[in-house]
Design an enzyme around this catalytic site. Structure first.
Site, PDB file in Angstrom:
ATOM      1  N   LYS A 126     -20.476 -47.582  27.811  1.00 19.20           N
ATOM      2  CA  LYS A 126     -20.303 -48.618  28.461  1.00 19.20           C
ATOM      3  C   LYS A 126     -19.247 -49.152  27.602  1.00 19.20           C
ATOM      4  CE  LYS A 126     -22.141 -52.053  27.276  1.00 19.20           C
ATOM      5  NZ  LYS A 126     -24.702 -53.003  26.201  1.00 19.20           N
ATOM      6  N   ASP A 138     -23.961 -52.623  31.621  1.00 10.55           N
ATOM      7  CA  ASP A 138     -24.653 -53.186  31.207  1.00 10.55           C
ATOM      8  C   ASP A 138     -26.082 -53.490  32.040  1.00 10.55           C
ATOM      9  OD1 ASP A 138     -24.397 -55.889  33.119  1.00 10.55           O
ATOM     10  OD2 ASP A 138     -23.276 -56.463  31.294  1.00 10.55           O
TER      11      ASP A 138
END
Length: 273
Positions: free
Chosen positions: A167, A185
């Protein structure tokens, strides 16, 4: 009125829409133009899914034309650090400590040599300050030792850095280097499932499943569109369905209030920043 099946393959009911007309605005967000179209799960072809997914992204792009990362940064090193620091806190809090942090430690070499207690004092307001301080010290040292003090521009190199996962790596690649990446996310994952793009819950599997629906060049902005929408309208507990601009194409329409006035009160003009 009987049910209809549109070209997207999503069935639409004949429920009447009594809210604002097409193009109206609710609480600063353009009102759902087709909230009367309540999708229901049906068999959808792969082509239909791709078309629907890309239509949702286009409309979200029109809804949030300024969508971008809400973390402030001046260079790849700053973005890498603030992204690591943003875990379990808000972008607004990270942005507040950023000037002090980088005035003291402007580059990896300076941060790697930082006094631990001083660094802890700066990042203290963000929570988990001991763990975050440890991550920054190790991360900076690795950049100095393994990359000559520069942030690498390859996913495989970034994810080897202490405290950096896919991420964070994709945030840096997409926003600091212009290399397309999908940032999964909690908001992105939640909306991807609500939109019926994937049933996966593992972030890496979500990244690959959703990435296959879009042109690679669109990945970074796609991430911003979903994150902004998740922060402002499509909330985890009570999505503002009646104020959603992509209601027409969402199979989860109705999980939250569909009344436009009720939904308007749920809309946030800003995200968690």
């Amino acid at each position: 009125m009987g049910n209809l099946t549109g070209s997207t393959g999503v069935r639409k009911s004949g429920a009447r829409w009594s809210g604002p007309g097409i193009g109206g605005r609710i609480g600063g967000v353009r009102a759902a133009p087709y909230a009367c179209a309540v999708p229901a799960p049906v068999t959808e072809t792969r082509t239909g899914l791709v078309r629907r997914a890309r239509k949702i992204d286009r409309v979200l792009g029109e809804t949030y034309p300024d969508a971008k990362t809400e973390l402030d940064f001046d260079d790849p090193f700053q973005l890498l650090v603030v992204t690591v620091l943003s875990a379990q806190t808000t972008d607004k809090r990270v942005n507040a400590v950023r000037p002090t942090l980088f005035a003291a430690y402007p580059d990896p070499k300076a941060m790697a040599a930082a006094d631990r207690a001083t660094l802890e004092g700066i990042v203290g307001p963000l929570g988990f300050f001991r763990a975050k301080t440890e991550s920054l010290l190790k991360l900076s040292a690795a950049l100095v030792t393994d990359h000559g003090g520069q942030v690498p521009a390859r996913l495989e190199d970034l994810v080897k850095l202490p405290g950096v996962g896919r991420k964070t790596a994709n945030v840096v690649l997409g926003n600091a280097f212009g290399i397309p990446g999908i940032t999964v996310d909690t908001h992105f994952g939640r909306l991807a499932r609500r939109f019926g793009w994937t049933e996966e819950t593992d972030p890496v599997k979500v990244e690959h499943a959703v990435g296959a629906l879009f042109e690679k060049r669109d990945w970074t902005l796609l991430s911003h569109h979903l994150i902004w929408h998740g922060r402002r309208v499509c909330h985890s507990q009570k999505p503002a369905c009646g104020a959603c601009t992509v209601a027409k194409w969402c199979p989860s329409y109705g999980e939250g209030p569909t009344d436009p006035e009720v939904a308007a009160k749920l809309v946030k003009t800003e995200g968690r920043a």
